[in-house]
Design a protein around this motif. Structure first.
Motif, short mmCIF file in Angstrom:
data_model
loop_
_atom_site.label_atom_id
_atom_site.label_comp_id
_atom_site.label_asym_id
_atom_site.label_seq_id
_atom_site.Cartn_x
_atom_site.Cartn_y
_atom_site.Cartn_z
N LEU A 141 0.86 -1.18 0.00
CA LEU A 141 0.00 0.00 0.00
C LEU A 141 0.89 1.23 0.00
N VAL A 142 0.58 2.16 -0.90
CA VAL A 142 1.26 3.46 -0.92
C VAL A 142 0.25 4.53 -0.53
N LEU A 143 0.60 5.35 0.44
CA LEU A 143 -0.28 6.42 0.89
C LEU A 143 0.47 7.74 0.83
N ALA A 144 -0.17 8.76 0.29
CA ALA A 144 0.41 10.10 0.27
C ALA A 144 -0.57 11.08 0.88
N THR A 145 -0.04 12.02 1.68
CA THR A 145 -0.91 12.98 2.34
C THR A 145 -0.11 14.24 2.67
N VAL A 146 -0.80 15.19 3.25
CA VAL A 146 -0.16 16.39 3.79
C VAL A 146 -0.11 16.20 5.31
N HIS A 187 8.85 8.99 2.88
CA HIS A 187 9.56 10.02 2.13
C HIS A 187 8.85 11.35 2.32
N HIS A 188 9.59 12.37 2.75
CA HIS A 188 9.05 13.71 2.93
C HIS A 188 9.54 14.61 1.80
N ALA A 189 8.65 15.46 1.31
CA ALA A 189 9.02 16.39 0.24
C ALA A 189 8.20 17.66 0.36
N LEU A 204 3.93 13.78 2.39
CA LEU A 204 4.47 12.57 3.01
C LEU A 204 4.00 11.36 2.23
N PHE A 205 4.95 10.52 1.81
CA PHE A 205 4.65 9.27 1.12
C PHE A 205 5.07 8.13 2.03
N LEU A 206 4.13 7.24 2.32
CA LEU A 206 4.39 6.07 3.16
C LEU A 206 4.29 4.81 2.32
#
Length: 217
Positions: A141-146, A187-189, A204-206
């Motif tokens: 699972l890939v999750l991206a959020t603020v 990963h933070h960007a 943030l990508f988990l």
């Protein structure tokens, strides 16, 4: 993306944005890198669920082009219509993910790119538990959020008024762990959408894996 009134609000926002959303986020190197990570873990012809699939680009298009069986779910009819035309090799449904039946272990991977932010914290927690169970053991699972600690805050997103809810990074990782997901890396960007009303925002990508044993419900 969301439940009830929250879902209706999200539909209004993303109906209004349409292809502008894709154009604003198309240059996200972190998003593309996360898809490369996912592709490296999938067997040929894997079944992938894309939650909040938007226009279908780049997530569904990248996965479908690699030969995977992609199902995209989005609450916005405009987004679903765009995705259906732009990514004909994937399947898209207009629906609230909270109301979509998900069979345990039915997907090899799940993508959740920025599709939690208009949900309450309770809904986010419930959904992540359902998505974790929908993954096969060992699935990705890939999750991206603020990753900001806010709850039901009024903000403007690319010229559209929205109410946003999110978690600090460590609290989101803890939520995923409770759902039965091991966070293998993060990963933070900082990213600035290509839109005149956009400002730099933390992303943030988990990168996660479903544990072999799921927690008791």
């Amino acid at each position: 993306m969301t439940d009830g009134v929250q879902g209706q609000r999200a539909a209004v926002v993303f109906d209004a944005l349409g292809p502008v959303y894709e154009e604003a986020f198309a240059h996200s190197e972190a998003h593309l890198a996360s898809l490369e990570w996912l592709l490296g873990r999938l067997a040929p012809g894997s079944r992938v669920l894309d939650v909040g699939s938007g226009t279908g680009r780049p997530t569904a298009s990248t996965l479908a082009a690699a030969g995977h069986d992609v199902l995209g779910i989005d609450v916005s009819p405009v987004m679903v219509e765009l995705a259906t035309r732009r990514v004909p090799d994937a399947t898209f449904r207009r629906a609230d993910i909270a109301e979509v039946p998900l069979q345990d272990g039915s997907f090899d991977a799940v993508c959740v790119y920025f599709s939690l932010l208009q949900m309450s914290r309770e809904r986010q927690s419930d959904l992540m538990g359902r998505l974790a169970r929908a993954l096969r053991p060992g699935g990705s699972l890939v999750l991206a959020t603020v990753p900001v600690d806010v709850e039901d805050v009024a903000v403007e997103f690319m010229g559209q008024p929205v109410r946003a809810t999110s978690f600090a990074a460590e609290d989101l990782v803890a939520l995923l762990n409770r759902a039965g997901l091991a966070v293998e890396s993060e990963h933070h960007a900082m990213f600035t959408p290509a839109h005149p009303d956009a400002a730099p925002e933390p992303h943030l990508f988990l990168y996660c894996r479903r544990e072999e044993t799921q927690p008791a419900v």
